[in-house]
Design an enzyme around this catalytic site. Structure first.
Site, PDB file in Angstrom:
ATOM      1  CB  SER A 107       1.986  -5.552   0.784  1.00  0.00           C
ATOM      2  OG  SER A 107       1.785  -6.104   2.142  1.00  0.00           O
ATOM      3  CG  ASP A 153       1.936   0.357   5.961  1.00  0.00           C
ATOM      4  OD1 ASP A 153       1.471  -0.640   6.648  1.00  0.00           O
ATOM      5  OD2 ASP A 153       2.733   0.043   4.996  1.00  0.00           O
ATOM      6  CG  HIS A 202      -0.323  -2.092   3.901  1.00  0.00           C
ATOM      7  ND1 HIS A 202       1.035  -2.164   4.231  1.00  0.00           N
ATOM      8  CD2 HIS A 202      -0.691  -3.103   3.387  1.00  0.00           C
ATOM      9  CE1 HIS A 202       1.432  -3.113   3.694  1.00  0.00           C
ATOM     10  NE2 HIS A 202       0.268  -3.927   3.290  1.00  0.00           N
TER      11      HIS A 202
END
Length: 310
Positions: free
Chosen positions: A158, A253, A283
């Site tokens: 991320s 995501d 995600h």
């Protein structure tokens, strides 16, 4: 209702959250993520791994890192510099499941950076410096860490994927050789085009990362006067000559297209890049193996990729 759901702090309104509300939410959420109760979601670490905290002396600051190594140690092991997911919230503990597994199976020393989190007065530039400075410290003090400085990789998730990608670019510029980079659901763009990707609109209400949260990340990451392009790997001027990359993209995501476009740019620049998509995964799925069945396959792929390059 599960124990961890019952303990989770209520989310503030991300569009209007105050500084005090943000800090209070972060502290409560990170306490939970680091608690034994969270293991039902974040997974149990490998019992054969030695896991502990260490303070690293960096220019102007001390920074905690979480170290995973094979039980019993060993010298001249390869190393993996890991950066956990989360921009304004997150802790290295949430990634014990994957990092301890890599430490045992590679084997390697995995150093997970507890980077400074985004907040008013703490921008993405500070977090990016944390990732790069720890990487450089490990290489320059390799004997102290028990690692081979010539066999290193970066691995980020991320916002940590963004930090890892920037570290790989800085490593090339500094002549610091890396063997590999692994970028999992990376947020690769914090410029004004950050939201101009179809996946953002398609998954704007994703439970793990919503559009209001992404807006908050951008506001904190690149306040007025910040060069957002310099902090966006997707807009880097030169992406050739970097360590071979594995880009892992969960399809459900909002930043899936960030990873897809970054892999395309790496390939176009001549950097080897493998893009793997995990259908149905959301995600941050790699840090939630208790909820995401795809996490196991992704962990195995990351292990195989790193083993082949380290």
């Amino acid at each position: 209702m599960s124990e961890i759901t019952a303990q989770r702090p209520p989310e503030p309104d991300w569009d209007t959250v105050t500084d005090e509300e943000l800090i209070a939410y972060r502290e409560a959420e990170n306490r939970l993520r680091a608690s034994p109760a969270a293991r039902v979601i974040t997974g149990d670490p490998e019992p054969a791994a030695s896991i502990g905290w260490r303070q690293v002396s960096l220019p102007g600051r001390e920074l905690p890192v979480r170290i995973h190594r094979p039980d019993g140690g060993g010298a001249d092991l390869p190393f993996v510099l890991h950066v956990h997911g989360g921009g304004f919230v997150g802790t290295a503990v949430q990634s014990d499941w994957v990092n301890s597994h890599l430490a045992i199976r590679l084997p390697a020393v995995v150093v997970s950076v507890e980077h400074r989190l985004l907040a008013p007065g703490t921008t993405l530039a500070a977090a990016a410096d944390d990732g790069w400075d720890v990487l450089r410290h490990v290489v320059e003090h390799a004997a102290e860490w028990g690692v081979d400085p010539a066999r290193g990789a970066v691995f980020g998730e991320s916002c940590g994927g963004l930090i890892g990608a920037l570290a790989a670019i800085r490593a090339r510029e500094a002549g610091l050789g890396l063997r590999a980079q692994v970028l999992v659901n990376p947020a690769a763009d914090v410029t004004g085009t950050m939201f101009d990707h179809p996946s953002i609109e398609r998954h704007a209400d994703s439970p793990a990362l919503s559009l209001p949260q992404l807006r908050l990340v951008q506001r904190l990451a690149v306040p007025p006067g910040t060069d957002a392009r310099a902090l966006s790997p997707l807009h880097a001027d030169e992406l050739g000559g970097l360590a071979p990359a594995l880009v892992v993209v969960p399809t459900e995501d909002p930043v899936a297209d960030h990873g897809r476009r970054y892999a395309e740019r790496l390939r176009a620049a001549g950097t080897p890049a493998r893009l793997t998509e995990y259908a149905g995964a959301g995600h941050a799925f790699l840090s939630m193996p208790g909820l995401a069945p795809q996490a196991g396959a992704a962990r195995a792929e990351i292990l195989d990729f790193l083993a082949a390059h380290l």
